[in-house]
Design a protein around this motif. Structure first.
Motif, PDB file in Angstrom:
ATOM      1  N   LYS A  79       0.828  -1.202   0.000  1.00 15.46           N
ATOM      2  CA  LYS A  79       0.000   0.000   0.000  1.00 15.46           C
ATOM      3  C   LYS A  79       0.871   1.264   0.000  1.00 15.46           C
ATOM      4  CE  LYS A  79      -4.178  -1.720   0.112  1.00 15.46           C
ATOM      5  NZ  LYS A  79      -5.204  -1.343  -0.870  1.00 15.46           N
ATOM      6  N   LEU A  80       1.948   1.251   0.776  1.00 14.66           N
ATOM      7  CA  LEU A  80       2.878   2.384   0.784  1.00 14.66           C
ATOM      8  C   LEU A  80       3.500   2.585  -0.591  1.00 14.66           C
ATOM      9  CD1 LEU A  80       4.583   1.791   4.229  1.00 14.66           C
ATOM     10  CD2 LEU A  80       3.248   3.821   3.592  1.00 14.66           C
ATOM     11  N   ALA A  81       3.929   1.505  -1.220  1.00 18.99           N
ATOM     12  CA  ALA A  81       4.558   1.589  -2.543  1.00 18.99           C
ATOM     13  C   ALA A  81       3.590   2.126  -3.600  1.00 18.99           C
ATOM     14  CB  ALA A  81       5.088   0.222  -2.964  1.00 18.99           C
ATOM     15  N   ARG A  82       2.316   1.810  -3.453  1.00 14.23           N
ATOM     16  CA  ARG A  82       1.300   2.285  -4.398  1.00 14.23           C
ATOM     17  C   ARG A  82       0.745   3.655  -4.014  1.00 14.23           C
ATOM     18  NH1 ARG A  82      -1.291  -0.885  -7.948  1.00 14.23           N
ATOM     19  NH2 ARG A  82      -3.268   0.122  -7.439  1.00 14.23           N
ATOM     20  N   GLU A  83       1.300   4.229  -2.954  1.00 14.99           N
ATOM     21  CA  GLU A  83       0.860   5.529  -2.452  1.00 14.99           C
ATOM     22  C   GLU A  83      -0.609   5.501  -2.042  1.00 14.99           C
ATOM     23  OE1 GLU A  83       2.092   8.477  -5.319  1.00 14.99           O
ATOM     24  OE2 GLU A  83       4.208   8.130  -4.858  1.00 14.99           O
ATOM     25  N   GLU A  84      -1.038   4.351  -1.498  1.00 14.42           N
ATOM     26  CA  GLU A  84      -2.385   4.187  -0.961  1.00 14.42           C
ATOM     27  C   GLU A  84      -2.353   4.239   0.561  1.00 14.42           C
ATOM     28  OE1 GLU A  84      -3.912   0.561  -2.663  1.00 14.42           O
ATOM     29  OE2 GLU A  84      -3.872   1.383  -4.683  1.00 14.42           O
ATOM     30  N   ALA A  85      -1.189   4.542   1.106  1.00 19.58           N
ATOM     31  CA  ALA A  85      -0.980   4.697   2.541  1.00 19.58           C
ATOM     32  C   ALA A  85       0.212   5.624   2.727  1.00 19.58           C
ATOM     33  CB  ALA A  85      -0.711   3.346   3.198  1.00 19.58           C
ATOM     34  N   VAL A  86       0.279   6.221   3.911  1.00 23.96           N
ATOM     35  CA  VAL A  86       1.391   7.112   4.233  1.00 23.96           C
ATOM     36  C   VAL A  86       1.959   6.729   5.587  1.00 23.96           C
ATOM     37  CG1 VAL A  86       0.561   9.054   2.861  1.00 23.96           C
ATOM     38  CG2 VAL A  86      -0.139   8.849   5.247  1.00 23.96           C
ATOM     39  N   LYS A  87       3.248   6.992   5.756  1.00 24.44           N
ATOM     40  CA  LYS A  87       3.889   6.769   7.051  1.00 24.44           C
ATOM     41  C   LYS A  87       3.523   7.927   7.974  1.00 24.44           C
ATOM     42  CE  LYS A  87       7.712   4.002   5.425  1.00 24.44           C
ATOM     43  NZ  LYS A  87       9.157   3.791   5.398  1.00 24.44           N
ATOM     44  N   LEU A  88       3.322   7.596   9.238  1.00 21.09           N
ATOM     45  CA  LEU A  88       3.014   8.596  10.249  1.00 21.09           C
ATOM     46  C   LEU A  88       4.266   8.932  11.044  1.00 21.09           C
ATOM     47  CD1 LEU A  88      -0.320   7.001  11.508  1.00 21.09           C
ATOM     48  CD2 LEU A  88      -0.059   8.937   9.936  1.00 21.09           C
ATOM     49  N   SER A  89       4.282  10.096  11.638  1.00 17.39           N
ATOM     50  CA  SER A  89       5.459  10.529  12.396  1.00 17.39           C
ATOM     51  C   SER A  89       5.740   9.640  13.603  1.00 17.39           C
ATOM     52  CB  SER A  89       5.296  11.984  12.849  1.00 17.39           C
ATOM     53  OG  SER A  89       4.165  12.105  13.688  1.00 17.39           O
ATOM     54  N   ASP A  90       4.723   8.940  14.114  1.00 23.22           N
ATOM     55  CA  ASP A  90       4.915   8.058  15.270  1.00 23.22           C
ATOM     56  C   ASP A  90       5.361   6.651  14.879  1.00 23.22           C
ATOM     57  OD1 ASP A  90       2.603   7.046  14.181  1.00 23.22           O
ATOM     58  OD2 ASP A  90       1.338   7.482  15.914  1.00 23.22           O
ATOM     59  N   GLY A  91       5.653   6.460  13.590  1.00 24.56           N
ATOM     60  CA  GLY A  91       6.119   5.165  13.111  1.00 24.56           C
ATOM     61  C   GLY A  91       5.024   4.285  12.553  1.00 24.56           C
ATOM     62  N   GLY A  92       3.793   4.698  12.679  1.00 23.42           N
ATOM     63  CA  GLY A  92       2.673   3.931  12.149  1.00 23.42           C
ATOM     64  C   GLY A  92       2.425   4.240  10.685  1.00 23.42           C
ATOM     65  N   VAL A  93       1.303   3.711  10.206  1.00 17.44           N
ATOM     66  CA  VAL A  93       0.906   3.879   8.816  1.00 17.44           C
ATOM     67  C   VAL A  93      -0.580   4.219   8.777  1.00 17.44           C
ATOM     68  CG1 VAL A  93       0.641   2.683   6.604  1.00 17.44           C
ATOM     69  CG2 VAL A  93       2.651   2.254   7.999  1.00 17.44           C
ATOM     70  N   ARG A  94      -0.956   5.112   7.871  1.00 17.17           N
ATOM     71  CA  ARG A  94      -2.366   5.462   7.681  1.00 17.17           C
ATOM     72  C   ARG A  94      -2.782   5.104   6.264  1.00 17.17           C
ATOM     73  NH1 ARG A  94      -3.287  10.994   9.368  1.00 17.17           N
ATOM     74  NH2 ARG A  94      -3.830   9.971  11.322  1.00 17.17           N
ATOM     75  N   LEU A  95      -3.862   4.341   6.145  1.00 12.16           N
ATOM     76  CA  LEU A  95      -4.456   4.036   4.844  1.00 12.16           C
ATOM     77  C   LEU A  95      -5.088   5.317   4.317  1.00 12.16           C
ATOM     78  CD1 LEU A  95      -4.932   1.536   3.032  1.00 12.16           C
ATOM     79  CD2 LEU A  95      -7.156   1.299   4.131  1.00 12.16           C
ATOM     80  N   THR A  96      -4.947   5.592   3.017  1.00 12.38           N
ATOM     81  CA  THR A  96      -5.441   6.851   2.458  1.00 12.38           C
ATOM     82  C   THR A  96      -6.418   6.661   1.304  1.00 12.38           C
ATOM     83  OG1 THR A  96      -3.512   7.006   0.997  1.00 12.38           O
ATOM     84  CG2 THR A  96      -3.374   8.135   3.136  1.00 12.38           C
ATOM     85  N   THR A  97      -7.032   5.490   1.218  1.00 16.55           N
ATOM     86  CA  THR A  97      -7.971   5.220   0.146  1.00 16.55           C
ATOM     87  C   THR A  97      -9.331   4.863   0.726  1.00 16.55           C
ATOM     88  OG1 THR A  97      -7.307   2.899   0.083  1.00 16.55           O
ATOM     89  CG2 THR A  97      -6.188   4.400  -1.438  1.00 16.55           C
ATOM     90  N   GLY A  98     -10.331   4.819  -0.132  1.00 16.82           N
ATOM     91  CA  GLY A  98     -11.676   4.439   0.283  1.00 16.82           C
ATOM     92  C   GLY A  98     -12.196   5.340   1.388  1.00 16.82           C
ATOM     93  N   ALA A  99     -12.785   4.744   2.405  1.00 14.95           N
ATOM     94  CA  ALA A  99     -13.333   5.497   3.527  1.00 14.95           C
ATOM     95  C   ALA A  99     -12.252   6.223   4.318  1.00 14.95           C
ATOM     96  CB  ALA A  99     -14.119   4.558   4.444  1.00 14.95           C
ATOM     97  N   CYS A 100     -10.984   5.849   4.131  1.00 18.06           N
ATOM     98  CA  CYS A 100      -9.877   6.483   4.839  1.00 18.06           C
ATOM     99  C   CYS A 100      -9.274   7.666   4.087  1.00 18.06           C
ATOM    100  CB  CYS A 100      -8.780   5.465   5.121  1.00 18.06           C
ATOM    101  SG  CYS A 100      -9.291   4.138   6.239  1.00 18.06           S
ATOM    102  N   ALA A 101      -9.786   7.944   2.893  1.00 19.84           N
ATOM    103  CA  ALA A 101      -9.276   9.072   2.110  1.00 19.84           C
ATOM    104  C   ALA A 101      -9.558  10.373   2.861  1.00 19.84           C
ATOM    105  CB  ALA A 101      -9.897   9.096   0.728  1.00 19.84           C
ATOM    106  N   ALA A 102      -8.616  11.260   2.816  1.00 20.58           N
ATOM    107  CA  ALA A 102      -8.755  12.538   3.556  1.00 20.58           C
ATOM    108  C   ALA A 102      -9.802  13.439   2.976  1.00 20.58           C
ATOM    109  CB  ALA A 102      -7.418  13.263   3.582  1.00 20.58           C
TER     110      ALA A 102
END
Length: 95
Positions: free
Chosen positions: A72-95
Protein backbone atom coordinates in the motif's frame (compact mmCIF):
# COMPACT_ATOMS: atom_id res chain seq x y z
CA UNK A 1 17.87 3.18 -25.21
CA UNK A 2 20.24 0.38 -24.40
CA UNK A 3 19.08 -2.70 -22.55
CA UNK A 4 20.72 -1.72 -19.20
CA UNK A 5 19.12 1.73 -19.41
CA UNK A 6 15.70 0.20 -20.02
CA UNK A 7 16.12 -2.13 -17.05
CA UNK A 8 17.18 0.74 -14.80
CA UNK A 9 14.19 2.78 -15.95
CA UNK A 10 11.83 -0.12 -15.21
CA UNK A 11 13.43 -0.59 -11.79
CA UNK A 12 13.01 3.11 -11.01
CA UNK A 13 9.30 2.96 -11.86
CA UNK A 14 8.91 -0.16 -9.73
CA UNK A 15 10.47 1.61 -6.76
CA UNK A 16 8.10 4.53 -7.20
CA UNK A 17 5.07 2.26 -6.92
CA UNK A 18 4.07 2.21 -10.57
CA UNK A 19 4.84 -1.49 -10.86
CA UNK A 20 4.24 -2.51 -7.24
CA UNK A 21 2.98 -6.08 -7.14
CA UNK A 22 0.86 -7.55 -4.37
CA UNK A 23 2.66 -9.88 -1.97
CA UNK A 24 2.99 -13.52 -3.03
CA UNK A 25 0.15 -15.64 -1.70
CA UNK A 26 -2.14 -12.69 -0.96
CA UNK A 27 -5.26 -12.48 -3.14
CA UNK A 28 -7.17 -9.43 -4.29
CA UNK A 29 -9.96 -10.48 -1.92
CA UNK A 30 -7.54 -10.53 1.00
CA UNK A 31 -6.28 -7.06 0.07
CA UNK A 32 -9.88 -5.83 0.01
CA UNK A 33 -10.42 -7.46 3.42
CA UNK A 34 -7.27 -5.68 4.65
CA UNK A 35 -8.70 -2.34 3.50
CA UNK A 36 -11.99 -3.04 5.31
CA UNK A 37 -10.21 -4.19 8.46
CA UNK A 38 -7.89 -1.18 8.61
CA UNK A 39 -10.88 1.09 8.02
CA UNK A 40 -12.72 -0.60 10.91
CA UNK A 41 -9.92 0.29 13.34
CA UNK A 42 -9.80 3.95 12.32
CA UNK A 43 -7.44 3.84 9.30
CA UNK A 44 -4.19 3.95 11.34
CA UNK A 45 -1.94 1.04 12.20
CA UNK A 46 0.52 1.97 14.91
CA UNK A 47 0.63 -0.59 17.72
CA UNK A 48 -0.03 -4.25 18.46
CA UNK A 49 -3.63 -3.35 19.30
CA UNK A 50 -4.05 -2.22 15.67
CA UNK A 51 -2.40 -5.19 13.97
CA UNK A 52 -4.23 -7.94 15.87
CA UNK A 53 -7.74 -6.98 14.71
CA UNK A 54 -6.53 -6.70 11.12
CA UNK A 55 -4.99 -10.18 11.35
CA UNK A 56 -8.17 -11.63 12.87
CA UNK A 57 -10.52 -9.97 10.37
CA UNK A 58 -8.49 -10.91 7.30
CA UNK A 59 -7.00 -14.27 8.23
CA UNK A 60 -3.60 -12.90 7.20
CA UNK A 61 -0.47 -13.56 9.22
CA UNK A 62 1.45 -10.69 10.78
CA UNK A 63 4.08 -10.97 8.03
CA UNK A 64 1.39 -10.81 5.34
CA UNK A 65 -0.22 -7.77 6.99
CA UNK A 66 3.18 -6.07 7.00
CA UNK A 67 3.73 -7.02 3.35
CA UNK A 68 0.31 -5.65 2.32
CA UNK A 69 1.08 -2.46 4.25
CA UNK A 70 4.38 -2.12 2.36
CA UNK A 71 2.49 -2.75 -0.90
CA UNK A 72 0.00 0.00 0.00
CA UNK A 73 2.88 2.38 0.78
CA UNK A 74 4.56 1.59 -2.54
CA UNK A 75 1.30 2.28 -4.40
CA UNK A 76 0.86 5.53 -2.45
CA UNK A 77 -2.38 4.19 -0.96
CA UNK A 78 -0.98 4.70 2.54
CA UNK A 79 1.39 7.11 4.23
CA UNK A 80 3.89 6.77 7.05
CA UNK A 81 3.01 8.60 10.25
CA UNK A 82 5.46 10.53 12.40
CA UNK A 83 4.91 8.06 15.27
CA UNK A 84 6.12 5.16 13.11
CA UNK A 85 2.67 3.93 12.15
CA UNK A 86 0.91 3.88 8.82
CA UNK A 87 -2.37 5.46 7.68
CA UNK A 88 -4.46 4.04 4.84
CA UNK A 89 -5.44 6.85 2.46
CA UNK A 90 -7.97 5.22 0.15
CA UNK A 91 -11.68 4.44 0.28
CA UNK A 92 -13.33 5.50 3.53
CA UNK A 93 -9.88 6.48 4.84
CA UNK A 94 -9.28 9.07 2.11
CA UNK A 95 -8.76 12.54 3.56
Amino acid sequence: MTRPTILLTIAAFGLSGCLALPPDGVSAEQIAAYDAAVTSIGCDMVAESDYLPVELQTGLTREQVIQVTEYKLAREEAVKLSDGGVRLTTGACAA
